[in-house]
Scaffold this motif. Structure first.
Motif, PDB file in Angstrom:
ATOM      1  N   PHE A 186       0.789  -1.229   0.000  1.00  0.00           N
ATOM      2  CA  PHE A 186       0.000   0.000   0.000  1.00  0.00           C
ATOM      3  C   PHE A 186       0.825   1.286   0.000  1.00  0.00           C
ATOM      4  O   PHE A 186       0.516   2.213  -0.763  1.00  0.00           O
ATOM      5  N   PRO A 187       1.872   1.420   0.848  1.00  0.00           N
ATOM      6  CA  PRO A 187       2.631   2.680   0.818  1.00  0.00           C
ATOM      7  C   PRO A 187       3.210   2.989  -0.559  1.00  0.00           C
ATOM      8  O   PRO A 187       3.137   4.133  -1.022  1.00  0.00           O
ATOM      9  N   LYS A 188       3.766   1.981  -1.208  1.00  0.00           N
ATOM     10  CA  LYS A 188       4.328   2.188  -2.541  1.00  0.00           C
ATOM     11  C   LYS A 188       3.228   2.541  -3.543  1.00  0.00           C
ATOM     12  O   LYS A 188       3.415   3.402  -4.415  1.00  0.00           O
ATOM     13  N   ALA A 189       2.066   1.886  -3.431  1.00  0.00           N
ATOM     14  CA  ALA A 189       0.953   2.153  -4.348  1.00  0.00           C
ATOM     15  C   ALA A 189       0.466   3.596  -4.192  1.00  0.00           C
ATOM     16  O   ALA A 189       0.188   4.284  -5.192  1.00  0.00           O
ATOM     17  N   ILE A 190       0.365   4.070  -2.959  1.00  0.00           N
ATOM     18  CA  ILE A 190      -0.077   5.444  -2.711  1.00  0.00           C
ATOM     19  C   ILE A 190       0.919   6.439  -3.298  1.00  0.00           C
ATOM     20  O   ILE A 190       0.551   7.395  -3.983  1.00  0.00           O
ATOM     21  N   GLU A 191       2.199   6.200  -3.048  1.00  0.00           N
ATOM     22  CA  GLU A 191       3.244   7.081  -3.575  1.00  0.00           C
ATOM     23  C   GLU A 191       3.220   7.111  -5.106  1.00  0.00           C
ATOM     24  O   GLU A 191       3.346   8.173  -5.726  1.00  0.00           O
ATOM     25  N   THR A 192       3.029   5.942  -5.721  1.00  0.00           N
ATOM     26  CA  THR A 192       3.000   5.855  -7.185  1.00  0.00           C
ATOM     27  C   THR A 192       1.803   6.604  -7.754  1.00  0.00           C
ATOM     28  O   THR A 192       1.917   7.331  -8.752  1.00  0.00           O
ATOM     29  N   CYS A 193       0.648   6.447  -7.129  1.00  0.00           N
ATOM     30  CA  CYS A 193      -0.553   7.153  -7.590  1.00  0.00           C
ATOM     31  C   CYS A 193      -0.381   8.665  -7.518  1.00  0.00           C
ATOM     32  O   CYS A 193      -0.741   9.390  -8.451  1.00  0.00           O
ATOM     33  N   LEU A 194       0.163   9.150  -6.407  1.00  0.00           N
ATOM     34  CA  LEU A 194       0.343  10.594  -6.247  1.00  0.00           C
ATOM     35  C   LEU A 194       1.346  11.143  -7.259  1.00  0.00           C
ATOM     36  O   LEU A 194       1.150  12.217  -7.833  1.00  0.00           O
ATOM     37  N   LYS A 195       2.415  10.385  -7.493  1.00  0.00           N
ATOM     38  CA  LYS A 195       3.402  10.816  -8.477  1.00  0.00           C
ATOM     39  C   LYS A 195       2.784  10.850  -9.875  1.00  0.00           C
ATOM     40  O   LYS A 195       2.989  11.785 -10.644  1.00  0.00           O
ATOM     41  N   GLY A 196       1.990   9.813 -10.181  1.00  0.00           N
ATOM     42  CA  GLY A 196       1.306   9.776 -11.465  1.00  0.00           C
ATOM     43  C   GLY A 196       0.338  10.930 -11.616  1.00  0.00           C
ATOM     44  O   GLY A 196       0.201  11.506 -12.701  1.00  0.00           O
ATOM     45  N   MET A 197      -0.334  11.290 -10.534  1.00  0.00           N
ATOM     46  CA  MET A 197      -1.282  12.403 -10.557  1.00  0.00           C
ATOM     47  C   MET A 197      -0.573  13.708 -10.932  1.00  0.00           C
ATOM     48  O   MET A 197      -1.079  14.487 -11.746  1.00  0.00           O
ATOM     49  N   VAL A 198       0.603  13.950 -10.361  1.00  0.00           N
ATOM     50  CA  VAL A 198       1.347  15.169 -10.649  1.00  0.00           C
ATOM     51  C   VAL A 198       1.707  15.246 -12.127  1.00  0.00           C
ATOM     52  O   VAL A 198       1.529  16.286 -12.781  1.00  0.00           O
ATOM     53  N   TYR A 199       2.208  14.146 -12.675  1.00  0.00           N
ATOM     54  CA  TYR A 199       2.613  14.162 -14.087  1.00  0.00           C
ATOM     55  C   TYR A 199       1.405  14.301 -15.009  1.00  0.00           C
ATOM     56  O   TYR A 199       1.466  14.996 -16.031  1.00  0.00           O
ATOM     57  N   GLN A 200       0.292  13.646 -14.665  1.00  0.00           N
ATOM     58  CA  GLN A 200      -0.881  13.750 -15.512  1.00  0.00           C
ATOM     59  C   GLN A 200      -1.417  15.179 -15.537  1.00  0.00           C
ATOM     60  O   GLN A 200      -1.846  15.683 -16.584  1.00  0.00           O
ATOM     61  N   VAL A 201      -1.389  15.852 -14.400  1.00  0.00           N
ATOM     62  CA  VAL A 201      -1.949  17.199 -14.301  1.00  0.00           C
ATOM     63  C   VAL A 201      -1.024  18.243 -14.921  1.00  0.00           C
ATOM     64  O   VAL A 201      -1.472  19.153 -15.616  1.00  0.00           O
ATOM     65  N   ARG A 202       0.281  18.108 -14.706  1.00  0.00           N
ATOM     66  CA  ARG A 202       1.206  19.174 -15.095  1.00  0.00           C
ATOM     67  C   ARG A 202       1.832  18.974 -16.476  1.00  0.00           C
ATOM     68  O   ARG A 202       2.356  19.929 -17.048  1.00  0.00           O
ATOM     69  N   ASP A 203       1.818  17.754 -16.985  1.00  0.00           N
ATOM     70  CA  ASP A 203       2.406  17.495 -18.298  1.00  0.00           C
ATOM     71  C   ASP A 203       1.368  16.803 -19.174  1.00  0.00           C
ATOM     72  O   ASP A 203       1.182  15.588 -19.110  1.00  0.00           O
ATOM     73  N   ARG A 204       0.696  17.563 -20.003  1.00  0.00           N
ATOM     74  CA  ARG A 204      -0.409  17.031 -20.802  1.00  0.00           C
ATOM     75  C   ARG A 204       0.068  16.080 -21.900  1.00  0.00           C
ATOM     76  O   ARG A 204      -0.748  15.389 -22.506  1.00  0.00           O
TER      77      ARG A 204
END
Length: 504
Positions: free
Chosen positions: A218-236
């Motif tokens: 779970f900790p790794k999954a949460i970290e991965t999701c948040l990192k993915g969220m940043v890239y999806q939002v900031r780099d179209r």
């Protein structure tokens, strides 16, 4: 042969026509971008990097260098004032640090969350937080969910969770005892991540993870999701670059893991409740009971419950862990503050092991310390709203349909709101001190403020009080005090500490 020439001629004409259409579409898009520029260029803002990409190259450069984008927002605010624009393609974001506008917009229900939140519905095609409390834009849809969730976060209900808060915090104290005995150094952020995830799993969902002694995905999954969220939002363009595809698959798999886990836990609990079994009186049970009292519950409402599971699972763990780590770091850097808050803990808690709900109310200076931590390090730095109609902010005309971004990292570090803003001074939040006027909002403001803020601060108080009661801690020399921007803000070094038993 003649037929072949006819077909070739048709194909050539079709290609010419296609290129003509593409040229017209490209020209039309250029004109639309120019129209957007003309519509918003009366608003101050930094020079665009390019006509098409706007400020996107600057954003990507900062992200790729590992710096904090919010520091650039702070710099631009100081340069361009309380309202300025940022361009990316045909999108415009207005950054607002005007307290009067912050009050008007965040405190009112008539300004909905903007289309940015739709981008969190899924991550790279995999449903993430969906259309739950965090992302729902329609007021009635959001209000129905909030009505279902509210009883699980009432003061009366949270008071009954003190036993679980104490129990999980005690597991952390046991781990710290072992670390102190072995005289080894430890990353406080890692430990705080474990204890906060243990708390949310047990208190909210009745599951024992015991991450301080067991491994979990779970900790790794949460970290991965948040990192993915940043890239999806900031780099179209992120998902169109082949070098990113492997990481994108990791993000999708992490989303699937969290939602699959949530569906399993919700199903098991609902089945137990339907069979009349004894179930924990936790947040999950309360949510299911409240949902059952609603009329017209649909399949989509069931999916909303899963959306909110993911939201609470991530937000209830990540943000509190980061706050606790930053708080530990700042206390270790400011011995006079550490001594004062430790004295309060000794006076209120003494040597007793279980901290009561009433004890938390008497830990006034500790509350100030936690608030000051969130002023400098708001773990969720901001929120955004859409303006349905024209308005004037700080004397500047803002067109209807605009998206306004309110950044508590920026306002918390502005000299005009907080004297010597980079100085850690909990007395800013003394009960007799002037209350910050709509420039401090680490949990947002108004009807869409964070539902779990009382939960989070109760948990943070219990953990910090026990830590201060029993241990001395010092920062390992040479480490960075920099911030890592991963959607939430966290310590880049992880707050590496030496921990010792405290001599009373």
């Amino acid at each position: 042969m003649a037929v072949f020439h006819v077909l070739l001629n048709w194909a050539s004409q079709a290609l010419v026509f296609l290129f003509f259409l593409l040229f017209v579409a490209f020209l039309g898009y250029c004109l639309y971008i120019k129209h957007i520029h003309m519509k918003y260029d009366h608003i101050p803002g930094p020079p665009r990097d390019s006509f098409f990409l706007g400020h996107s190259p600057t954003v990507l450069r900062i992200m790729n260098s590992g710096d904090v984008m919010h520091d650039k927002f702070l710099e631009w605010t100081k340069t361009y004032g309380p309202v300025y624009r940022i361009n990316a393609l045909h999108y415009v974001l207005l950054c607002v640090s005007c307290p009067e506008a912050t009050k008007e917009i965040l405190m009112s229900r008539k300004y909905p969350k903007d289309s940015f939140y739709k981008r969190l519905f899924n991550l790279f095609g995999q449903r993430f937080v969906g259309n739950g409390l965090l992302t729902a834009r329609d007021h009635e849809q959001w209000y129905k969910q909030r009505r279902i969730m509210d009883p699980a976060f009432s003061s009366l209900y949270l008071r009954g969770l003190m036993g679980a808060f104490n129990d999980r915090a005690e597991k952390l104290m046991s781990k710290l005892m072992d670390i102190a005995d072995s005289k080894t150094e430890t990353q406080m952020l890692n430990l705080m991540n474990c204890v906060t995830l243990d708390v949310i799993a047990k208190v909210a969902f009745g599951v024992d993870l015991d991450l301080l002694n067991n491994s979990s995905p779970f900790p790794k999954a949460i970290e991965t999701c948040l990192k993915g969220m940043v890239y999806q939002v900031r780099d179209r363009m992120f998902e169109f670059k082949p070098k990113n595809w492997s990481f994108i698959n990791e993000v999708r798999e992490a989303c699937r893991l969290l939602r699959k886990t949530g569906a399993k836990w919700i199903h098991e609990r609902k089945t137990a409740m339907e069979n009349g079994e004894d179930v924990p009186k936790d947040i999950l049970s309360q949510i299911i009971k409240s949902a059952g009292q609603e009329e017209n519950m649909t399949k989509e409402d069931e999916e909303f419950m899963l959306d909110n599971f993911v939201t609470f699972f991530i937000a209830g763990q990540e943000t509190t862990a980061n706050q606790l780590a930053f708080c530990t770091m700042e206390l270790a850097r400011h011995p006079h503050v550490l001594e004062k808050v430790r004295q309060e803990v000794d006076d209120v808690i003494g040597m007793k092991q279980d901290i009561s709900y009433d004890d938390l109310g008497r830990l006034i200076y500790l509350s100030q310390v936690l608030k000051e931590t969130l002023r400098i390090y708001p773990t969720v730095p901001g929120t955004s709203r859409e303006l349905p109609e024209d308005m004037v902010i700080a004397g500047i005309h803002i067109p209807g349909g605009s998206t306004c971004f309110f950044n508590s990292y920026v306002t918390g570090r502005l000299e005009k709101f907080f004297k010597e803003p980079l100085t850690f001074d909990p007395d800013r939040f003394h009960p007799d001190a002037p209350k910050p006027y709509y420039c401090y909002y680490p949990f947002a403001l108004g009807p869409r403020s964070c539902l779990g803020q009382n939960f989070a601060q109760m948990e943070a108080k219990v953990v910090m009080a026990k830590l201060l009661q029993r241990f001395d801690f010092t920062l390992v020399p040479g480490q960075s005090f920099d911030i890592l921007d991963t959607g939430t803000l966290r310590s880049k070094s992880g707050v590496l500490c030496s921990v010792r038993h405290r001599n009373h």
